[in-house]
Design a protein around this motif. Structure first.
Motif, mmCIF file in Angstrom:
data_model
loop_
_atom_site.group_PDB
_atom_site.id
_atom_site.type_symbol
_atom_site.label_atom_id
_atom_site.label_comp_id
_atom_site.label_asym_id
_atom_site.label_seq_id
_atom_site.Cartn_x
_atom_site.Cartn_y
_atom_site.Cartn_z
ATOM 1 N N ASP A 190 -1.651 -5.525 -0.961
ATOM 2 C CA ASP A 190 -1.072 -5.043 0.215
ATOM 3 C C ASP A 190 0.454 -5.515 0.210
ATOM 4 O O ASP A 190 1.378 -4.487 0.569
ATOM 5 N N ALA A 191 0.896 -6.494 -0.400
ATOM 6 C CA ALA A 191 2.187 -7.105 -0.309
ATOM 7 C C ALA A 191 2.916 -6.058 -1.418
ATOM 8 O O ALA A 191 4.132 -5.552 -1.041
ATOM 9 N N ALA A 192 2.294 -5.836 -2.512
ATOM 10 C CA ALA A 192 3.053 -4.820 -3.317
ATOM 11 C C ALA A 192 3.229 -3.373 -2.546
ATOM 12 O O ALA A 192 4.122 -2.920 -2.875
ATOM 13 N N ALA A 193 2.176 -2.946 -1.986
ATOM 14 C CA ALA A 193 2.201 -1.703 -1.194
ATOM 15 C C ALA A 193 3.601 -1.751 -0.155
ATOM 16 O O ALA A 193 4.130 -0.574 -0.146
ATOM 17 N N VAL A 194 3.385 -2.660 0.533
ATOM 18 C CA VAL A 194 4.450 -2.858 1.668
ATOM 19 C C VAL A 194 5.786 -2.708 0.771
ATOM 20 O O VAL A 194 6.909 -2.079 1.175
ATOM 21 N N GLU A 195 6.116 -3.505 -0.220
ATOM 22 C CA GLU A 195 7.450 -3.534 -1.065
ATOM 23 C C GLU A 195 7.562 -2.081 -1.613
ATOM 24 O O GLU A 195 8.861 -1.461 -1.436
ATOM 25 N N ASN A 196 6.663 -1.412 -1.887
ATOM 26 C CA ASN A 196 6.942 -0.037 -2.469
ATOM 27 C C ASN A 196 7.337 0.890 -1.458
ATOM 28 O O ASN A 196 8.235 1.732 -1.444
ATOM 29 N N LEU A 197 6.753 0.746 -0.184
ATOM 30 C CA LEU A 197 7.217 1.700 0.914
ATOM 31 C C LEU A 197 8.575 1.223 1.363
ATOM 32 O O LEU A 197 9.327 2.114 1.578
ATOM 33 N N LEU A 198 8.870 0.001 1.451
ATOM 34 C CA LEU A 198 10.169 -0.179 1.656
ATOM 35 C C LEU A 198 11.294 0.213 0.764
ATOM 36 O O LEU A 198 12.284 0.405 1.048
ATOM 37 N N ARG A 199 10.830 0.040 -0.585
ATOM 38 C CA ARG A 199 11.764 0.492 -1.563
ATOM 39 C C ARG A 199 12.229 1.942 -1.367
ATOM 40 O O ARG A 199 13.339 2.374 -1.510
ATOM 41 N N CYS A 200 11.069 2.536 -1.100
ATOM 42 C CA CYS A 200 11.196 4.076 -0.874
ATOM 43 C C CYS A 200 12.047 4.448 0.105
ATOM 44 O O CYS A 200 13.113 5.082 0.168
ATOM 45 N N TRP A 201 12.217 3.948 1.446
ATOM 46 C CA TRP A 201 12.572 4.011 2.569
ATOM 47 C C TRP A 201 14.315 3.683 2.455
ATOM 48 O O TRP A 201 15.239 4.326 2.830
ATOM 49 N N VAL A 202 14.403 2.512 1.706
ATOM 50 C CA VAL A 202 15.984 2.003 1.567
ATOM 51 C C VAL A 202 16.499 3.080 0.696
ATOM 52 O O VAL A 202 17.615 3.631 1.034
ATOM 53 N N ARG A 203 15.752 3.499 -0.357
ATOM 54 C CA ARG A 203 16.517 4.600 -1.371
ATOM 55 C C ARG A 203 16.785 5.788 -0.518
ATOM 56 O O ARG A 203 17.745 6.453 -0.653
ATOM 57 N N GLU A 204 15.584 6.294 0.058
ATOM 58 C CA GLU A 204 15.712 7.749 0.510
ATOM 59 C C GLU A 204 16.512 8.050 1.849
ATOM 60 O O GLU A 204 16.819 9.092 2.113
#
Length: 633
Positions: A75-89
């Motif tokens: 779950d922690a890995a998935a949260v980081e992925n979502l947040l990285r996507c949001w920051v970049r996009e």
């Protein structure tokens, strides 16, 4: 496969040649750049301090990826992925403090995100976020909730679909982490290439659902997942020659072999009905196809015969649907209607044509010219295919196979960059650890040099042996490769240094419109069946993303986030490399050096808009957003 070594090989002590070394053992130009980087004090946001001696993945004491509960780690890995996507996009800037605030206007709140590492290239490390004004004792917000909040904020109708896929990805990643913690080492009989293909446990760090595979049951996932060391016999159909569609440029000893001769070799002693040829299918696909009217009609008419599973087991590679059998002359790129990340993975007929076409194009003399300039690099060829047409001549989707060369022997260490940089449970090592961290720390221990210096040299060699040949092909032939990290393989020598590379993917070619006449002279009729010519503007955008942002900047980000090197040093090295290659003829170096902004693929928005990246014109298959160019000084 024996790629030639780099011109500048290490000396006996493992250091770079003397004419490339600075006083600290780092390559000369990098030593100058290092001196210009200001030191940050420990505790500063995004600090770029010297990595820990064990080159571990971040701060072990607070590493959520190492949580004893595999579900919490996933779950922690998935949260980081979502947040990285949001920051970049959303092109968000680095916050002033150690907390990133993400406003959620549609929900009347905000996410407060602990920043553990801020990456210049987007490979940020985040802790679990909290809701602003939420109860202080509440646990961090989980991945499904983050997905729901971000989907609502983005205002797209596919938010519910995103939530479901995030949940599926977390569930599967939980299984992978659980299994890898119990069995971190590869199966004993696995060759090096297969070991590398099975190593991508967490997936793309900038994808919201990197391990989502809708349609696979738990039992099927055990068989079909590379992360679980899966293997299975392929399912065979016998196809009447009257409905067979095929092409082959596969040659052995100067003779072209029909694709059906290759599949006959692979199926061994399987008995076939008269006037038929053997077609291998993924078992999941074979079961699903029987429910399609066009396939049912062929079965009823006796033009298709279901022979069932047969033969030795094949192993899924990192793409899931391409399978490998050590020692076999071919890999099989199978259609698989499972929705993986953003697409249902069924071969399109134009892609089958494209693989053979590229092989023929390289055999016009272009391949020899390329090999003379870069003998350690090549394309993994896709020179033959079989498929089925209905009685009316229309292609039957999903009933096909691409036959891919298998150039890798048992000891060939060919690793896709995504697998090289992805953290995973590691034998005899606490917590998550990536292959690149292991390589760098071993080289540092062997040579007695600083980890950062070794990482920088490894990166320079990678640019020479993998990135420069890709630029050459664009400059010389007008062919840009979709060289993202999963499509790009680096060949490592026994010590772990890059000595060559390979590109693989019959989908990912961009023939520049500006080079149409030149390519037509090389191979008359090129692009007619494969639909591969793309405008130069779109080619520039995609090439800059796949090779520049995803591949090289993603590699820099992995080095930085895993505390192996200072990202700013590697960015300076990449700028020097681009400057040195600006005259090669590809427009990419100047674009990456000079453009204030770049266009980046937006995986989260692509998912929220419900796009399938294999459907429609190439310029509208994915969402692209504008981001600040991290290479600009």
């Amino acid at each position: 496969m024996n790629p030639n070594p780099a011109p500048d090989v290490p000396e006996a002590d493992g250091r770079p040649p003397a004419h490339h070394r600075g006083q600290d053992g780092m390559c000369g130009p990098l030593a100058v750049e290092t001196a210009t980087v200001p030191r940050q004090q420990p505790g500063d946001l995004g600090e770029q301090h010297t990595p820990m001696a064990d080159a571990s993945f971040g701060d072990r004491a607070a590493e959520l990826l190492d949580h004893p509960d595999p579900q919490r780690a996933a779950d922690a890995a998935a949260v980081e992925n979502l947040l990285r996507c949001w920051v970049r996009e959303n092109n968000l800037a680095k916050p002033d403090g150690d907390t990133l605030r993400i406003p959620l206007h549609a929900s009347g709140t905000a996410l407060l995100v602990p920043v553990r590492y801020w990456s210049v290239t987007g490979w940020h490390r985040f802790g679990l976020p909290a809701l602003e004004r939420g109860p202080s004792e509440a646990p961090g917000v989980d991945a499904v909730t983050v997905a729901a909040l971000l989907g609502r904020e983005a205002g797209h109708s596919e938010g519910a679909d995103l939530v479901g896929r995030v949940a599926d990805s977390v569930r599967r990643t939980t299984d992978f982490i659980t299994d890898r913690r119990a069995h971190p080492a590869p199966v004993p009989e696995a060759d090096l290439f297969l070991t590398a293909e099975q190593s991508l446990v967490l997936g793309h760090p900038l994808h919201p659902t990197p391990k989502s595979r809708e349609g696979l049951s738990e039992a099927e996932a055990r068989l079909y997942s590379p992360e679980l060391y899966g293997s299975f016999p392929v399912h065979w159909m016998a196809v009447d020659r009257s409905v067979l569609a095929t092409d082959s440029a596969w040659t052995e000893q100067g003779r072209t072999l029909p694709a059906e001769q290759l599949t006959a070799r692979l199926c061994g002693g399987l008995r076939l009905p008269d006037h038929t040829v053997a077609l291998p299918l993924h078992p999941w696909q074979a079961r699903e196809l029987t429910h399609r009217p066009a396939v049912a009609a062929l079965l009823d008419a006796g033009l298709l015969h279901d022979l069932g599973p047969y033969g030795e087991p094949w192993h899924p590679t990192s793409s899931v649907r391409t399978v490998h059998r050590p020692g076999a002359p071919a890999m099989l790129k199978l259609s698989l209607g499972v929705r993986i990340t953003n697409s249902r993975r069924e071969n399109l007929r134009k892609e089958l044509h494209r693989g053979v076409e590229v092989h023929r194009l390289l055999r016009t003399g272009l391949g020899e010219q390329w090999q003379a300039a870069h003998p350690g690099f090549d394309i993994v060829r896709d020179p033959a295919w079989l498929a089925v047409d209905a009685a009316d001549g229309e292609a039957v989707p999903g009933l096909d196979v691409m036959l891919r060369h298998n150039p890798f022997g048992f000891g060939d260490d060919a690793v896709c960059i995504a697998g090289l940089t992805s953290p995973r449970p590691w034998p005899d090592h606490p917590g998550m650890h990536s292959r690149i961290a292991d390589v760098v720390e071993r080289l540092a221990a062997r040579t007695g040099r600083p980890t950062g210096a070794v990482a920088a040299e490894w990166f320079l060699r990678y640019l020479d042996h993998v990135v420069r040949p890709v630029l050459w092909l664009d400059a010389t032939a007008g062919i840009a490769l979709e060289a993202h990290q999963q499509n790009t393989l680096v060949i490592l020598d026994p010590k772990g240094w890059p000595v060559g590379g390979r590109y693989r993917d019959n989908q990912g070619y961009y023939f520049r419109e500006s080079h149409r006449a030149q390519l037509e002279r090389r191979l008359p009729g090129i692009g007619t069946a494969s639909d591969t010519f793309v405008s130069d503007d779109v080619t520039d955008e995609r090439f800059a993303y796949y090779l520049g942002i995803n591949n090289v900047l993603g590699l820099i980000g992995a080095f930085g986030a895993q505390r192996l090197a200072d990202e700013r040093v590697l960015i300076a090295a990449f700028r020097q490399f681009l400057t040195a290659n600006a005259g090669l003829g590809s427009p990419l170096p100047a674009q990456l050096l000079d453009a204030p902004t770049l266009r980046s693929k937006a995986n989260l928005l692509t998912r929220l808009r419900g796009l399938d990246e294999l459907v429609g014109p190439v310029d509208t298959q994915s969402v692209y957003v504008t981001i600040t160019n991290p290479l600009r000084p």
